[in-house]
Each structure stands twice: as C-alpha cells, then as structure tokens.
Design a protein around this motif. Structure first.
Motif, PDB file in Angstrom:
ATOM      1  N   MET A 117       0.820  -1.210   0.000  1.00 28.24           N
ATOM      2  CA  MET A 117       0.000   0.000   0.000  1.00 28.24           C
ATOM      3  C   MET A 117       0.853   1.260   0.000  1.00 28.24           C
ATOM      4  N   TYR A 146     -11.433   4.153 -13.911  1.00 27.70           N
ATOM      5  CA  TYR A 146     -10.122   3.673 -13.481  1.00 27.70           C
ATOM      6  C   TYR A 146      -9.049   4.714 -13.778  1.00 27.70           C
ATOM      7  N   GLN A 168      -9.203   7.427 -11.304  1.00 29.48           N
ATOM      8  CA  GLN A 168      -8.620   6.967 -10.048  1.00 29.48           C
ATOM      9  C   GLN A 168      -7.104   7.005 -10.125  1.00 29.48           C
ATOM     10  N   TYR A 202      -4.628   8.929  -7.778  1.00 35.29           N
ATOM     11  CA  TYR A 202      -3.569   8.164  -7.107  1.00 35.29           C
ATOM     12  C   TYR A 202      -2.214   8.825  -7.335  1.00 35.29           C
ATOM     13  N   PHE A 235      -1.890  12.144  -5.422  1.00 33.49           N
ATOM     14  CA  PHE A 235      -1.589  11.911  -4.011  1.00 33.49           C
ATOM     15  C   PHE A 235      -0.105  11.626  -3.807  1.00 33.49           C
ATOM     16  N   TYR A 236       0.417  10.743  -4.654  1.00 32.51           N
ATOM     17  CA  TYR A 236       1.814  10.373  -4.483  1.00 32.51           C
ATOM     18  C   TYR A 236       2.753  11.513  -4.826  1.00 32.51           C
ATOM     19  N   ALA A 268      -4.429   8.360   1.695  1.00 34.39           N
ATOM     20  CA  ALA A 268      -5.431   8.439   0.632  1.00 34.39           C
ATOM     21  C   ALA A 268      -5.015   7.573  -0.552  1.00 34.39           C
ATOM     22  N   ALA A 269      -3.732   7.663  -0.915  1.00 30.53           N
ATOM     23  CA  ALA A 269      -3.247   6.863  -2.042  1.00 30.53           C
ATOM     24  C   ALA A 269      -3.382   5.380  -1.727  1.00 30.53           C
ATOM     25  N   ALA A 270      -3.013   5.011  -0.496  1.00 29.36           N
ATOM     26  CA  ALA A 270      -3.071   3.598  -0.125  1.00 29.36           C
ATOM     27  C   ALA A 270      -4.506   3.086  -0.164  1.00 29.36           C
ATOM     28  N   VAL A 271      -5.420   3.874   0.337  1.00 28.68           N
ATOM     29  CA  VAL A 271      -6.821   3.451   0.343  1.00 28.68           C
ATOM     30  C   VAL A 271      -7.344   3.329  -1.083  1.00 28.68           C
ATOM     31  N   LEU A 272      -7.039   4.340  -1.877  1.00 30.64           N
ATOM     32  CA  LEU A 272      -7.472   4.327  -3.280  1.00 30.64           C
ATOM     33  C   LEU A 272      -6.921   3.100  -3.986  1.00 30.64           C
ATOM     34  N   HIS A 273      -5.653   2.831  -3.723  1.00 27.96           N
ATOM     35  CA  HIS A 273      -5.008   1.691  -4.373  1.00 27.96           C
ATOM     36  C   HIS A 273      -5.613   0.382  -3.894  1.00 27.96           C
ATOM     37  N   GLY A 274      -5.726   0.268  -2.570  1.00 24.44           N
ATOM     38  CA  GLY A 274      -6.182  -0.988  -1.990  1.00 24.44           C
ATOM     39  C   GLY A 274      -7.619  -1.320  -2.330  1.00 24.44           C
ATOM     40  N   MET A 304      -9.730   0.265  -4.762  1.00 23.17           N
ATOM     41  CA  MET A 304     -10.245   0.381  -6.124  1.00 23.17           C
ATOM     42  C   MET A 304      -9.236   0.006  -7.198  1.00 23.17           C
ATOM     43  N   ILE A 305      -8.075   0.629  -7.137  1.00 24.74           N
ATOM     44  CA  ILE A 305      -7.150   0.469  -8.265  1.00 24.74           C
ATOM     45  C   ILE A 305      -6.620  -0.955  -8.369  1.00 24.74           C
ATOM     46  N   PHE A 306      -6.119  -1.469  -7.249  1.00 24.38           N
ATOM     47  CA  PHE A 306      -5.491  -2.778  -7.337  1.00 24.38           C
ATOM     48  C   PHE A 306      -6.471  -3.886  -7.734  1.00 24.38           C
ATOM     49  N   PHE A 337      -9.071  -3.622  -9.529  1.00 26.79           N
ATOM     50  CA  PHE A 337      -9.353  -3.422 -10.956  1.00 26.79           C
ATOM     51  C   PHE A 337      -8.160  -3.869 -11.791  1.00 26.79           C
ATOM     52  N   TRP A 338      -6.996  -3.482 -11.318  1.00 25.93           N
ATOM     53  CA  TRP A 338      -5.780  -3.856 -12.039  1.00 25.93           C
ATOM     54  C   TRP A 338      -5.656  -5.375 -12.099  1.00 25.93           C
TER      55      TRP A 338
END
Lengths: 263, 495, 325
Positions: A208, A235, A238, A242, A245-246, B18-24, B26-28, B30-31
């Motif tokens: 994460m 997507y 998003q 993402y 944020f980074y 926020a990035a981690a939540v978004l990634h965990g 939704m993004i991941f 989907f990916w």
C-alpha cells in the motif's frame, strides 16, 4: 504563483536544450520509426508486436528521460550557483522546488507528445487509413504513461534534494522497477495460502505504501483487443488521483528536506 | 523558516493514506482483474536473462515473448525439449495471448516426453491440461484453447470422455470456431455414451451447413453439408442396430440387435519379469481382427490420486513443469493379433521416467469399449452393453459403463529382480486365474459381427463352423448409406 | 533608525570528517547602519561568503541570531527589499540578457519590460540585450548581475566581490554605480578583497579572520592613529632638540626641519613655537593610515605566527605588523 510559473518556464527552456535528453529522445523516435520492420518476428501477431513494441519504446524512453531530466534539476542549480540569485529573491524554497518539478513535467509532456505523434504517424502509414478508429484507443496508453512519468519525476525530485545525481539515477530507477514489480509480485504473494499472517500483513502494508507503477500500464487491452474492460474511464480518473496523491507525498517530502538543506 | 513542518508532515501522511486506500480498494482490484498477467513469474523468471527481464518489465512483454518463441522453435528443431518448457512458461506469462504457444506447449508437454520405446510420460499430462485451462481462461473469446484442451482429453487421455464433451461444448459456443471443428463434438458425445446429444448436434450442424451452403455454394460448404448428412445417417442406423431406440422404448428383449447377446471377450493375461524392469506380457482376447487395444498400466500401488487404470488427469490447476519424479506410472497398449497379445515392455533404460521408488506395484489391465472403433462398438454397444467377460467384467471402474478390468500385484524386488528374484534365481511370474499357455486358444470359432447394413441387422452368428479365415462381408453400397465411411465386417470368436 | 543588518553571537559550525567541529563563523557580531556602504573584509576562507549566505537564508546558522532589515535572516518579506549579486554569478545560458532580466523580475512579481531595458541601459548592455548570456563576456555577465540586483529598487544590496575579474574601465563603472547607490540612500554590503575600492567607497568596514570580527567601525575611526608631518624653516637645532620626545621624530632636510609626530599630538604648540622663533611653517600634512595597513595588522599576525604569509607585505610594513603583535 508567478515565481512558480517563471521557474517552470525556464526549466522547460533548459530541458529542451539539454543534449543528453535530446539524444535519448532521438533514439526513442528512431526506434519508433523502425518499429514496423520488427514485425517479421511473429507474422501472426504482427499488430500485437508492433503495438507492444511501440508503446514499450515510448514508456522506456520516457522513463529514462524523466529520470535523467529530474536528477540534475536541483544539483545543477546549486553547482552553477543560479540558485543563490533565485533564493535571494522573494521566492520560497517550496516554490522553487514545485516550479522545478512542474517544469520537468511540462518538458516531459512535450517530449512524450513528440513520440506519441511519431507513433501515430507510423501507424497511419502502416495501416494506410484503414482501422484508424481503433487507433484512437491507442493514445490513452501514452496518456497514462505520462501520469506515470510525472509520478516518477516526483520521486526523482524528492531524492534530488539529498542525494547526488548518479545515486539518484539508480535510486529512482530502482523505485520504478520495484514499483513495476510489486503489483504482480504481491498478486502471487497474496494468493499463497501457506504464508504466515504476519508476513502477509506486512506485505500488504508495503504494497500500500510503495507507489505501484504497474497500475499505469494499461497497454494490455490495447495490444490485445480481445480483453473487455468496463469502467475504464473511472479507473483512469482513479489513477490520476492516485498519482496526484503520491506526487504530493514526494513533493512535500522533498520540500521538508530541501527547506532544511544548505545549498 | 517559512514552512509549517508539522502540518506538512500531516498532509504528507494524509496523502499517503489516501493513495493507499485508493489503491487498496479500487485500483489494485481493478488492475488485478483487467491488467494483471494471470500467472506470475516466480521461479520461472529465472529463465530470463537480466536484460530480457528488464525489457519485459519495461513494457516489451510481447516482444520478448515473440523473441523467446523464435528461440524455442530452434530448440524444437534440435529436439532439446527440456529447454522449451521454461520458454513456454515464460512466453505465456509475458504474453498470455499467444494462443499458438499455449497450443504448442500443451501438445509438447503432453506428447513429447517419452521413453526409449516412445511411451509418453503421463505424469506430465495434468500439467499440459492445466496449461490448457490457463490459456483458455486468458483467452476466453476464442475457441482455440477450449478446442485444444478438449482434444487432449479426447485423444491423449482417451478416457473420461465427459471432459472432452465439456471442453468442446465450450469451444462450440465461440463464434470463431471453424464449422468443421464443431462436428467433432458429436464424436465426443458418442464416446461419452450420449448418442441422442450427438444426433441433436448433427441436426443443428446440418441446418447450419445448409444455410451456409445456400448463402454460397462453394465446394467447402457443399462438402461440409454432405459430411454432416452422412454422419447423421450413419449414426441413425447405428443407434437403431445397436438397439438404442429399443432400449429407450423398452422392447430391447424382443428384437434382434447387434448387441445381443453380450459377447464374452475371454480376457486372460500373464506377466513375467524377464529382467530388471523388463516385463513380458502375454494373454488372450477373443476378438479376431487386428485393432483391439487393451490398456496396461504399471504404477505404485499407493499412488496418490490413482484411479482404475488411470491417474487423476484433472488434478492440477497450475502448470508444473517438474511433476513428481518419484512416482512410477507406465501406461501402454497391448495389441491383439490372432486373439492373442504378447508384448515386451522395457522400462530399464529410462529410470527417470520409471524410478521404482515404491515397494509395491500393481499391473492393471483395462479395456473400455467406448475407446474402440465404431465397428467394434456396433457389437459392444455405446456403453459396453454388448460385451462381457466371464472373469473380469467390471461396472465400478467407470460408473454406467461395462469395462474389462483386472490387476496383478508385484513387489519392488520382483520387478527389479532383487533378493530371491535375482537373475539366475526365481523368475517372477503372475497370471490371471484363467490363463492358459498361448496357442491353446482356438482360432476356429468365429462369429460374424455385422457392419452397417441397409436391410437391418443380421440374425445370429454362425456357430460350429470349421476353422476358417475371417470372412469379410461385402460392403453394401448405394442409397443414403452409401456415403461416408462404412465399417468393415468384424469377426469375433466366442468363448 | 534601526540597523539594516545585525548579527548577534553568530556561529556556523561544520563537522569535519575526523569529527572535529570547525567554526567557519565564530561569534560574529555585525551592525550595519541603514544608508551606509559597509565593507566586509577578510582573507579567503575567512567566512565572508558563509556569512552572506546566512544573512540571505541560503544556509542556516548553528547558533546566534541574524537580522536583515529587521526580519530574521531568510525572511521573504525582507527579500523583497534586498538584492544579491553573488561572486562569479551564473545564469541560464540559453536566455538572452533581456530574458534573464524578465525572469528575475517575475520572481518579484514585476512585469515591466521597460524597466528591464532601462536597467540594462544603465549597465551599458542596451545593445546586447537580445544576445544569449552564453555569448557575454565576464564583465558583461557581472553587469547583468548588477542590473538584475536593481530590479526591485532594493533598500539593501549584497555585493560579493563586485569588481572581481573586471577590466579597469568596467571596474571604475561598477565603483561609480556603487557610489550612486549611496546617493540614492541604499545600504550596500560589499564583501571584497579590493582594499583600495573599499577604502574609497565604504563608510564603515568589518574585518574578519577565521570567522571572527577582528576590526569593526567607521573608516575614520579605524584609520585614526595616523601621523602629521610638519615642515618648517628658520628654526635651529636647539628648537629641534626640544621637540624630541616619545615618538616625535625630527630630522633636517637642508635647512628645513621635518617633524614626524602622532596626529593626536599637540600640533598647535609646535606651530606656535615655530612662529615664536620667527620661523616659517612650510606645510602641515596629515599622513592617514592606509586600509591595507589595518588589514594586515588585523589578519596577518595570526598567519605569520603560523609561518604562512598569505599577503605580500612591504619590508617596511612587516616588522611593524610583527611589533604590534
């Protein structure tokens, strides 16, 4: 705001005159132009290979440019002492850093646009006008690459506030590779049921925290038109969020270091 | 100092979260669903050189896959099969849409690992099938890998035909399947004992073929229509003559059908261990013409997942290029000639394929009439109802089917000629209860099994006739039945 | 009026590789008045540039306080009212003179091409404004630097070696420019080796060595302690002998008596004595102490003690310096 824009502008002006970057860009463009010649590799999948190769060239070239461009941003200013005149003006350090970053991103956008246009021309010539509507889908891939490279540039800017350019080159390159690796790695990892919970848990946390560059590699579907993906636009949004944020994380980190830095 | 450091650190942490939540959330997911390569490098990636790996990761996956596959081709030419396995794995990892590589890879893994006597190493088949499962999942929009996987069940496994049916039904659902390849599903239905489904399919195929022919009268369309029509005619006659319709209608006992009365195949066998890991098999089978194949399996007695004369082919969902090399599993066919079979099976030269680690072994004999050619099935029926064996008829091995099955047990010492079985001492020799020295079996009692006839089934077999060469019926010609292949007459020798 | 620059007990300490602490700036106390031209002197490595960087907020002091225009050093508000010309400045070489001016102007939020052109004219670069900086000579680059340092009408200007490496004409031009700043009421902080310039331009100086202020004050004060040379004729040897005391040196050149005396001595009584003896006062010439002397007095002692003679000294000066030490 004025200061940020001015610094960004001069950064672009400098970047597009950097010979190293131009050489890398030229090599990338050359590869794009000769790409159709490579389709002899697999006759049946020539379109697949051409698309994959072309997008790969754009991605790799952009990554190298993003890193080479960015690692020298701050050290060059210090070495040439241009930073003294700038910081003695009413310019905050964070403005300087953000201006430099935005300039790098803008320069990157210019160079990536050039490559994407080259790719478009190559495809236009290859297909001689037929199937051009499918080509539209192709361009979202470099767009996502651009978001990816902006994130990479932020990583390099962050490191450039405290390490030398050479070290930074490998550091940022390493982060990029790890970030590209980690998604698939974690994918297998999480499927392995024999792992103890603590290992899995920490892997999840790392997963994460690491910027996962693989997220932005959306070329699969363009290369293999068979795949059907719904909600792609969401997507992409998003992904942009993402990345933002980074970028913020790395820029703030960079500012925190740079603010204390003696130049 | 102008920046508020605590606030900035807080902002940084917030962005990271926020990035981690978004990634965990939704993004991941989907990916993983849409972009991930389904099978991941892991140890297989070690086959890539660093630069190749770098290139592969840098977005040149498909290109590297292509280059690797070109290299694999040269290994094929050299016969360097072991080198190809990792390449197949890598190529399909790098580019899961290389259908040809999946197809070739399955064939290669399933067929090309053999011993000195060209017996396949069947320990690889679950992996070959797993590759088919993976490939079809990665390419769900094309029929090809469903078809290839079905083919491996149908042709290589040559048993458990419900699996071939399952895969080919999937293949037939895909729009890109070639019309002629749909036909083969009917054969799978027949071998799976579902002639009505085969018939239904033929009706469907015929209407498709006819509409295609109406659209364009090119040769290919005409040929396809004619083939379907002929196959359908043949099937209808077979169903009728084998008494299938009568069984359904409940008057099978009253009529005269080819499958009545069940024919005793008179199986017997003897296994002699001539040298270490060299078996001599001999035995009897009362069907005269060349062509019957009796399966023989030698395996560890306690082998995991072992079934009657086969292993659990469907056991694996992961491609394992290095199957359990501790297991001994030999499968071969015994060819019947003049109602007898003799075969020497030499496992001594391939100790990697036949490691003989276990202490106890079984030698299994198995005959399933569903694998037999259609003209044999005309006598034995769709599920063996026209076949019997006084000693070894088995209805458990394959539920709903009548097969011939028996087994003999051996110890490691016996098979490897050790201890009291050392060379020069006792020769291990086991046989079925009914085995008689060969040559004693009479070739004189011959029955005629009818081929397809327009005029209906022939009455009972001629009995008590003097010894004579097998007689062949003239092939009846003309009429709708005249088209297509017609089975030759078959002679059988009742016990 | 408050001070333009003030430092209190300023320290800048670096750790060397061996783990020793090195004080580059050591207990520095500076006071620069508004409107004065302040010379900041010291040998190479004395900590001049380090001090300027601290004052500009480019680096940070280890301990102590530094105020610029009443704000803490590095404050952005103060930066609006000051400018800085670094030693050997470098600019983005792909830009033209005018572009670089506009760039720096934009950092102040100024959008005024006419102003930029006017300033370039002031430093005699009007004809070269559209040439790339990469084609400028060193002197031209220095003049661009000066021009950009005027963009914001600064109250305080930091000049680090402003005349270094310039040809004589450029040298004079720059010097005149600095004198103009004084007339405009700007505070100028000059760090320099060019002692003659400093002596001519500056109101006050500070001399630092090894990070410490060794002298600070107005030039008048610092250079006080000069000599007076009184030349008279028509006086006899007896009169001369009567004058001899302490460091009064008396000699005759022909019939002229030459008296070399401290400038704080009682020159009036000497003159009265000459007149009383019916002699003639030919001249009274004050011989002021030179800045160079002061500089050497201040910094050389330590270096000489270490056997390092960094500065060329005349034979006459050397023993003097050593005596004083």
């Amino acid at each position: 705001m004025n200061a940020i824009v001015s610094i960004a502008k001069t950064t672009v002006g400098e970047a597009i005159r950097r010979r190293v970057l131009l050489v890398i860009l030229l090599i990338g463009v050359l590869f794009l132009v000769v790409a159709p010649g490579l389709s002899v590799l697999t006759a049946r999948q020539s379109y697949t290979v051409l698309t994959s190769f072309t997008l790969g060239v754009i991605q790799l070239t952009s990554a190298v440019i993003a890193i080479v461009l960015t690692v020298y941003l701050i050290p060059n200013e210090i070495e040439r002492r241009t930073i003294y005149t700038i910081l003695s003006k009413p310019v905050q350090r964070w403005q300087f850093l953000v201006g430099k970053f935005l300039g790098a991103v803008a320069a990157l956008a210019l160079m990536m646009t050039l490559m994407t246009v080259t790719m478009g021309l190559v495809f236009m010539i290859m297909r001689q006008g037929s199937g051009m509507e499918a080509l539209g889908g192709l361009f979202r891939v470099p767009l996502m690459f651009f978001v990816q490279m902006s994130l990479l540039a932020a990583v390099a800017v962050f490191f450039s506030t405290f390490v030398s350019p050479i070290v930074n080159f490998f550091l940022s390159g390493g982060v990029y590779l790890v970030g590209t690796f980690f998604n698939p790695l974690f994918d297998t990892f999480s499927k392995n049921e024999n792992l103890p919970a603590i290992v899995k848990g920490s892997a999840t946390i790392i997963h994460m925290i690491v910027p996962n560059f693989a997220n932005f590699n959306v070329q699969n579907q363009v290369i293999n038109p068979g795949a059907v993906i719904t909600n792609e636009a969401t997507y992409y949004l998003q992904l942009v969020a993402y990345a933002v944020f980074y970028v913020l994380v790395f820029l703030i980190g960079g500012i925190l270091v740079f603010d204390r830095r003696e130049v | 100092m102008q920046v508020n450091r605590p606030k900035m650190v807080a902002g940084m942490v917030a962005c990271l979260a926020a990035a981690a939540v978004l990634h965990g959330t939704m993004i991941f997911p989907f990916w993983r669903k849409n972009y991930a390569v389904k099978q991941v490098a892991g140890e297989q990636a070690s086959g890539l050189s660093a630069d190749q790996l770098l290139f592969a990761l840098a977005g040149f996956r498909e290109l590297v896959a292509g280059i690797l596959w070109v290299r694999a081709d040269s290994f094929f030419d050299e016969g360097n099969y072991d080198a190809i396995l990792p390449i197949i794995r890598l190529v399909t990892w790098l580019d899961p849409h290389e259908i040809d590589v999946y197809a070739t890879g399955m064939w290669h893994i399933g067929y090309n690992f053999t011993d000195e006597e060209s017996r396949s190493d069947r320990r690889y088949i679950p992996s070959a099938l797993a590759l088919g499962k993976e490939g079809s999942a990665a390419n769900p929009n094309t029929y090809e890998l469903f078809f290839e996987t079905g083919w491996m069940w149908y042709h290589k496994v040559d048993d458990d035909y419900d699996q071939a049916v399952k895969w080919w039904e999937q293949a037939a659902k895909r729009d890109d399947i070639q019309p002629a390849r749909r036909n083969i599903l009917a054969s799978a239905y027949l071998r799976d004992g579902q002639p009505e489904k085969a018939l239904g399919l033929y009706y469907d195929l015929l209407s498709r073929a006819e509409s295609a022919f109406k659209k364009s009268d090119e040769f290919q369309n005409r040929q396809n229509r004619d083939t379907v029509e002929s196959n359908m005619d043949n099937l209808l006659v077979r169903m009728s003559q084998r008494g299938y319709f009568a069984q359904k209608a409940g008057h099978f006992d009253q009529g005269d059908y080819d499958t009545k009365p069940p024919f005793d195949v008179g199986f017997s066998a003897r296994v002699t261990v001539e040298e270490a890991a060299v078996l001599k098999i001999e035995g009897t089978w009362n069907v005269l013409p060349v062509g019957t194949r009796v399966r023989i399996v030698l395996r560890d007695k306690d082998m995991k997942g072992a079934k009657y004369a086969e292993m659990d082919w469907d056991a694996s969902n992961a491609v394992n290029l290095d199957p359990d090399k501790e297991v001994t599993f030999m499968q071969d066919q015994l060819f019947v000639k003049n109602q007898q079979f003799t075969k020497r099976i030499d496992m001594s030269r391939d100790r990697t394929m036949y490691p003989f680690r276990s202490n106890d072994y079984v030698v299994e004999f198995y005959y399933n009439p569903r694998s037999a050619p259609a003209h044999i099935q005309d006598k034995f029926g769709f599920s063996g109802e026209g076949m019997t064996d006084q000693n070894f008829l088995n209805e458990e091995a394959r539920p709903g089917q009548r097969v011939v099955y028996t087994k003999l047990e051996f110890t490691k010492d016996e098979l490897l000629r050790k201890g009291r079985y050392a060379v020069g001492k006792e020769i291990p020799d086991k046989q079925t209860v009914n085995f008689k020295p060969l040559g004693a079996a009479s070739k004189s009692d011959v029955i005629q099994v009818p081929g397809l006839r327009a005029e209906g089934p022939r009455t009972g077999p001629p009995t008590g006739a003097p010894a004579q060469k097998p007689k062949r019926l003239p092939i009846p010609g003309g009429g709708a039945m005249g088209r297509g292949p017609v089975a030759p007459g078959v002679q059988m020798n009742p016990k | 009026m408050s001070l333009a620059i003030e430092t209190r007990n300023l320290f800048k300490t670096y750790k060397s590789r061996g783990g020793q602490s090195i004080n580059v700036v050591h207990d520095l106390n500076l006071q620069v008045e508004r409107g004065e031209i302040f010379g900041f002197l010291g040998p190479n490595g004395a900590g001049k540039t380090t001090t300027i960087k601290i004052l500009l907020g480019i680096i940070y002091q280890t301990t102590g306080e530094a105020f610029v225009l009443d704000k803490e050093a590095g404050d952005i508000e103060a930066h609006r009212k000051l400018s800085y010309l670094p030693e050997k400045p470098y600019y983005y070489e792909h830009m033209t003179g005018l572009e670089i001016m506009e760039f720096y102007a934009s950092l102040f939020g100024i959008k005024d091409r006419a102003l930029c052109e006017r300033l370039l004219e002031r430093v005699n670069l009007a004809n070269d404004k559209n040439r790339a900086i990469s084609q400028y000579s060193k002197g031209m680059q220095q003049r661009v630097g000066l021009a950009q340092s005027l963009l914001n009408e600064p109250e305080l200007i930091f000049l680090d070696e402003p005349t270094g490496g310039l040809d004589p004409i450029a040298h004079i031009e720059v010097r005149d420019l600095i004198l103009q700043f004084r007339e405009e009421g700007k505070t100028v902080f000059i760090s320099s080796h060019e002692l003659s310039d400093v002596e001519r331009i500056c109101d006050r100086v500070a001399i630092i060595n090894k990070g410490e202020v060794v002298q600070q004050g107005s030039l008048d004060q610092l250079l006080a302690g000069g000599r007076l040379e009184v030349t008279a004729s028509g006086v006899d040897q007896g009169f001369a002998d009567a004058l001899k005391k302490d460091d009064y040196v008396v000699s005759f050149s022909g019939d002229r008596l030459i008296l070399d005396m401290p400038d704080d001595g009682d020159v009036n009584s000497v003159l009265e004595g000459v007149l009383a003896k019916k002699g003639t006062v030919v001249s009274v010439v004050p011989r002021r102490k030179r800045l160079e002397d002061l500089f050497l007095e201040s910094v050389a002692s330590d270096n000489v003690a270490k056997g390092r003679r960094l500065f060329k000294m005349t034979d006459k000066d050397a023993p003097q310096a050593e005596e004083k030490a």
